[in-house]
Design a protein around this motif. Structure first.
Motif, mmCIF file in Angstrom:
data_model
loop_
_atom_site.group_PDB
_atom_site.id
_atom_site.type_symbol
_atom_site.label_atom_id
_atom_site.label_comp_id
_atom_site.label_asym_id
_atom_site.label_seq_id
_atom_site.Cartn_x
_atom_site.Cartn_y
_atom_site.Cartn_z
ATOM 1 N N VAL A 26 0.870 -1.174 0.000
ATOM 2 C CA VAL A 26 0.000 0.000 0.000
ATOM 3 C C VAL A 26 0.905 1.221 0.000
ATOM 4 O O VAL A 26 1.750 1.384 0.889
ATOM 5 C CB VAL A 26 -0.928 0.007 1.230
ATOM 6 C CG1 VAL A 26 -1.754 1.279 1.261
ATOM 7 C CG2 VAL A 26 -1.831 -1.226 1.217
ATOM 8 N N GLY A 53 2.471 0.217 4.220
ATOM 9 C CA GLY A 53 1.949 -0.999 4.832
ATOM 10 C C GLY A 53 1.665 -2.055 3.794
ATOM 11 O O GLY A 53 1.842 -1.848 2.580
ATOM 12 N N ALA A 79 -1.386 -5.033 2.767
ATOM 13 C CA ALA A 79 -2.784 -5.378 2.988
ATOM 14 C C ALA A 79 -2.895 -6.705 3.733
ATOM 15 O O ALA A 79 -2.312 -7.713 3.322
ATOM 16 C CB ALA A 79 -3.517 -5.445 1.661
ATOM 17 N N VAL A 97 -9.210 1.967 3.598
ATOM 18 C CA VAL A 97 -7.906 1.420 3.985
ATOM 19 C C VAL A 97 -7.476 2.119 5.268
ATOM 20 O O VAL A 97 -7.218 3.327 5.277
ATOM 21 C CB VAL A 97 -6.854 1.627 2.880
ATOM 22 C CG1 VAL A 97 -5.516 1.043 3.307
ATOM 23 C CG2 VAL A 97 -7.320 0.983 1.576
ATOM 24 N N LEU A 116 -3.967 -3.083 7.695
ATOM 25 C CA LEU A 116 -2.585 -2.906 7.236
ATOM 26 C C LEU A 116 -1.601 -3.538 8.208
ATOM 27 O O LEU A 116 -1.776 -3.465 9.430
ATOM 28 C CB LEU A 116 -2.240 -1.415 7.107
ATOM 29 C CG LEU A 116 -2.866 -0.618 5.964
ATOM 30 C CD1 LEU A 116 -2.348 0.818 5.998
ATOM 31 C CD2 LEU A 116 -2.556 -1.255 4.623
ATOM 32 N N SER A 131 -2.574 5.814 9.510
ATOM 33 C CA SER A 131 -2.655 4.407 9.896
ATOM 34 C C SER A 131 -1.512 3.971 10.788
ATOM 35 O O SER A 131 -1.690 3.095 11.635
ATOM 36 C CB SER A 131 -2.698 3.517 8.651
ATOM 37 O OG SER A 131 -3.893 3.735 7.938
#
Length: 524
Positions: free
Chosen positions: A57, A65, A67, A77, A82, A378
């Motif tokens: 990603v 990250g 998936a 997402v 992640l 994230s």
């Protein structure tokens, strides 16, 4: 912003962030035909293509990250889907390999500042009362309130009186090797340019951090309640120490009277100072972010980065910091170093901090907060890519270890923890006279010793916190201003604030927190 909109940072990215206030519901269709599988909050990522389980990603053209499951095009997402990449190794990095074209010098810009005896320049004229130990904080706070109410009105040229209170000084392993960090931090803050070379100290008397250890001075005769000494390491004519355990203090009010009496001497000298026109090269700007979100690296931090380039072109000093928030981009930083020696100094600071975290059984992943994640970040890799942007594009010319004092111009990496107030405290120790702080989630952060310009990443935050945010960089995402427009606006505001022509909202409300010294040494 009514039409659905996403922001993609690089053509190679396979995710983008939703830009619309309040986010977008499932089924929303963008102009390019992308349809949302899930409802996605503002600032959170949407998959621009089908992502297989284990797929990279990418955002900022960096792998943020992998998936953890198959994610169809249009999926939300976030951190739950992640796996974070491993930290980059500190070996085999590019060392001073990136040589950008030299930017043209920026001339003709000045501000009105206070010239100090050591050549530094303050943006404010403040009396600071240094403390050697946390035990005296309550007494100093009482004395400061009395000084402000009884003395400060007599001295209109003095901006403020602040107590440099902290939680160090005793009950610590003061001879441990790492104790040098909090000691030199407090020592160097005492000579910050905004304090005009006036150093006044309040000591308890029995603490481990004695005044002579904090501020080494040549011996001089003892006077009642005051030790006068030469100050070769500090830009002051004399050092005043009020010791609360001195025999002449009988009762609480005698301690307060002593502090107030000594403060009056310093205030008289500070009141004689006047602003003068100085070049922008006298600015020492610390840049920092806190309460970051996914827009930090899109709006506010790029605008700060553009302003950073303007300052460096004008000959000023700019510090960026926060080890864990740049650690995942170390290859970018070492490549931008002006020399291999500067690159190695950055690596050394990263390695020291890695070891520090390991001793506490933690790693860089501990950095990202619930608020960061709610704002669309994230993990620390994604956060770091947006954080680094504050440093602009010029070569990195120097590196400071925690608590060290700045001695050079240009773009400097000042190694600090990412904690807002520890970072701000260490940047003050380095000599910062003006602070720029970006935020996406919002924070009432402020420093008593230095003006703090707050930059909002989103227009929604700027509207809701209209009397806390000084600049709305969300206009970039709204399509109302370019990064360059906001960078120039911030640059001009910095000159006005540095000159005392404008006050920041934090100054207006007198918002500030206590200093927080970074103490990696054991507590006894």
């Amino acid at each position: 912003m009514s039409s659905p909109l996403y922001i993609r940072m690089h053509a190679a990215d396979n995710v983008a962030i939703v830009a619309n206030d309040g986010g977008l519901p499932a089924g929303t269709v963008f102009a390019d035909g992308l349809r949302l599988v899930n409802a996605i909050p503002q600032g959170h990522k949407v998959a621009l293509e089908d992502l297989a389980e284990g797929a990279e990603v990418r955002r900022y053209d960096v792998v943020i990250g992998y998936a953890l499951q198959a994610l169809p095009r249009g999926s939300w997402v976030n951190e739950r889907v992640l796996r974070m990449p491993a930290a980059p190794e500190l070996q085999g990095l590019p060392m001073a390999t990136h040589k950008p074209p030299a930017l043209a010098p920026l001339t003709g810009h000045t501000f009105e500042g206070y010239r100090n005896a050591d050549g530094s320049v303050g943006t404010r004229n403040i009396l600071a009362i240094t403390t050697t130990v946390q035990c005296v904080s309550g007494v100093v706070d009482t004395a400061v309130q009395r000084i402000k109410s009884e003395l400060l009105p007599r001295y209109p040229q003095v901006d403020d009186v602040v107590g440099l209170e902290h939680s160090y000084g005793c009950g610590v392993a003061i001879d441990a090797p790492d104790a040098i960090i909090p000691i030199r931090t407090l020592r160097n803050i005492s000579s910050n340019p905004n304090f005009g070379g006036e150093v006044m100290v309040v000591s308890l008397g029995c603490e481990k951090l004695q005044p002579e250890r904090l501020l080494p001075q040549a011996e001089a005769p003892l006077l009642p309640m005051t030790r006068l000494t030469a100050a070769p390491a500090l830009p002051v004519a004399a050092l005043d120490v009020v010791c609360l355990q001195a025999e002449e203090h009988v009762g609480f009010m005698s301690m307060i009277d002593s502090i107030v009496r000594q403060a009056d001497v310093h205030l008289q000298r500070l009141n004689l100072r006047r602003r003068e026109t100085v070049p922008v090269s006298e600015l020492v700007v610390g840049v920092q972010c806190g309460g970051s979100d996914a827009f930090s690296g899109v709006t506010a931090n790029p605008a700060v980065g553009f302003a950073t380039d303007l300052l460096v072109r004008a000959g000023a000093s700019v510090m960026f910091s926060e080890v864990t928030e740049v650690r995942d981009g170390i290859d970018q930083l070492t490549a931008r170093a002006s020399t291999p020696e500067v690159a190695q100094a950055m690596i050394d600071q990263m390695a020291w901090y890695d070891a520090y975290l390991a001793r506490g059984l933690a790693d860089r992943s501990a950095n990202t907060t619930p608020g960061n994640k709610k704002g669309g970040l994230s993990n620390i890799v994604e956060k770091a890519m947006g954080s680094i942007v504050k440093s602009g594009s010029t070569p990195i010319t120097g590196v400071l270890a925690p608590g060290e004092k700045l001695r050079e111009k240009g773009l400097i990496y000042a190694a600090t923890p990412a904690s807002d107030f520890i970072c701000g405290t260490l940047q003050l120790a380095a000599g910062m006279n003006l602070h720029v702080f970006t935020t996406g989630r919002g924070t009432p952060y402020g420093l008593a010793a230095c003006p703090v310009i707050k930059v909002a990443t989103r227009s929604d935050l700027a509207r809701r916190w209209h009397d806390l945010m000084d600049v709305n960089a969300g206009r970039i995402a709204d399509g109302e201003a370019s990064i360059e427009d906001m960078g120039w606006e911030l640059f001009r505001l910095m000159l006005d604030v540095a000159s005392g022509k404008k006050k920041t909202w934090a100054e207006h409300w007198k918002l500030h927190n206590a200093l927080v010294l970074f103490n990696p040494a054991p507590v006894t």
